[in-house]
Design a protein around this motif. Sequence first.
Motif, PDB file in Angstrom:
ATOM      1  N   ARG A  31       0.828  -1.300  -0.164  1.00 27.19           N
ATOM      2  CA  ARG A  31      -0.095  -0.165   0.014  1.00 27.19           C
ATOM      3  C   ARG A  31       0.859   1.216   0.030  1.00 27.19           C
ATOM      4  NH1 ARG A  31      -5.279   0.243   2.823  1.00 27.19           N
ATOM      5  NH2 ARG A  31      -5.876   2.723   2.893  1.00 27.19           N
TER       6      ARG A  31
ATOM      7  N   ALA B 140       0.992   3.248  -3.286  1.00 29.73           N
ATOM      8  CA  ALA B 140      -0.447   3.625  -3.913  1.00 29.73           C
ATOM      9  C   ALA B 140      -0.589   4.983  -4.090  1.00 29.73           C
ATOM     10  CB  ALA B 140      -1.490   2.872  -3.082  1.00 29.73           C
TER      11      ALA B 140
ATOM     12  N   TRP C 152      -0.814   7.544  -7.168  1.00 30.37           N
ATOM     13  CA  TRP C 152      -2.228   7.768  -7.498  1.00 30.37           C
ATOM     14  C   TRP C 152      -2.413   9.461  -7.879  1.00 30.37           C
ATOM     15  CZ3 TRP C 152      -6.871   6.273  -9.065  1.00 30.37           C
ATOM     16  CH2 TRP C 152      -7.980   7.258  -8.772  1.00 30.37           C
TER      17      TRP C 152
ATOM     18  N   LEU D 132      -4.532  -1.012 -14.025  1.00 29.14           N
ATOM     19  CA  LEU D 132      -5.098  -1.454 -12.591  1.00 29.14           C
ATOM     20  C   LEU D 132      -5.307  -2.935 -12.606  1.00 29.14           C
ATOM     21  CD1 LEU D 132      -7.834   0.293 -10.658  1.00 29.14           C
ATOM     22  CD2 LEU D 132      -8.065  -2.290 -11.241  1.00 29.14           C
TER      23      LEU D 132
ATOM     24  N   ALA E 173      -1.892   6.404 -12.355  1.00 23.47           N
ATOM     25  CA  ALA E 173      -2.865   6.420 -11.324  1.00 23.47           C
ATOM     26  C   ALA E 173      -3.505   5.044 -11.172  1.00 23.47           C
ATOM     27  CB  ALA E 173      -3.890   7.532 -11.803  1.00 23.47           C
ATOM     28  N   GLY E 174      -3.290   4.489 -12.496  1.00 21.48           N
ATOM     29  CA  GLY E 174      -3.948   2.986 -12.525  1.00 21.48           C
ATOM     30  C   GLY E 174      -3.036   2.055 -11.808  1.00 21.48           C
TER      31      GLY E 174
ATOM     32  N   ALA F 142      -3.991   2.678  -7.886  1.00 23.88           N
ATOM     33  CA  ALA F 142      -5.148   1.997  -7.804  1.00 23.88           C
ATOM     34  C   ALA F 142      -4.882   0.618  -7.676  1.00 23.88           C
ATOM     35  CB  ALA F 142      -5.977   2.292  -8.657  1.00 23.88           C
TER      36      ALA F 142
ATOM     37  N   TRP G  72      -3.485  -0.209  -4.465  1.00 20.24           N
ATOM     38  CA  TRP G  72      -4.428   0.012  -3.378  1.00 20.24           C
ATOM     39  C   TRP G  72      -5.376  -1.486  -3.375  1.00 20.24           C
ATOM     40  CZ3 TRP G  72      -9.680   0.230  -3.179  1.00 20.24           C
ATOM     41  CH2 TRP G  72     -10.228   0.453  -2.084  1.00 20.24           C
ATOM     42  N   LEU G  73      -5.696  -1.862  -4.437  1.00 23.64           N
ATOM     43  CA  LEU G  73      -6.558  -3.013  -4.535  1.00 23.64           C
ATOM     44  C   LEU G  73      -5.946  -4.117  -4.049  1.00 23.64           C
ATOM     45  CD1 LEU G  73      -9.436  -4.003  -5.629  1.00 23.64           C
ATOM     46  CD2 LEU G  73      -8.546  -4.259  -7.927  1.00 23.64           C
TER      47      LEU G  73
END
Length: 179
Positions: free
Chosen positions: A6, A9, A13, A47, A115-116, A119, A122-123
């Motif tokens: 994390r 992220a 992002w 992502l 950004a992908g 993300a 984070w996912l």
Amino acid sequence: MAVIVRAGAAPMWWPGLLAAAVGVFVPGLTGRRIGLLAGAALFLVTLAVVAFTRTGRYAELARGATRAGRSDFLQDRDVTVRNWRRGHRWWLLGAFLVAVASAAVLPGAGGLVLAGAGAGLWLKAARFGRRELRDDVLYWVRTDWVANGRPAGRQVKAYRTTGPVAGDAAPGGARRRRL
């Protein structure tokens, strides 16, 4: 462990969104509409690739996890995040500059790719957090095994576990809420 995943992220992002916003104001070679549509498609692809890459290795290490012993050194969440971001700051800056420069060709696409990636990290951390909740443990990586911020690298032999209320991180690597 999810803290390490994390940690990258947010630094991907927010600069990615900023680079995409810069791309909106630059006409580019292909035009704004094509650049942003291509960026949206690349955002989704990035992502998915980041979120689902090496999940087998993570699951394998989690299955072989052992209880953390007294000799295991486990870092605080803030120290882990700070170390990861310091170790990768030049890569993050370079990625941001490339994303902004790519607006000359495909406006917004480079920023949306960055950004992908954020993300996706984070996912991935959120998915691992659900596993921690299901197993009712927190997974940790010994600090002497983590090389260059890779929680599933070759040097990591197994994860360590503690109870779900140990440490200062919630399942998934988020900050633990204090009441």
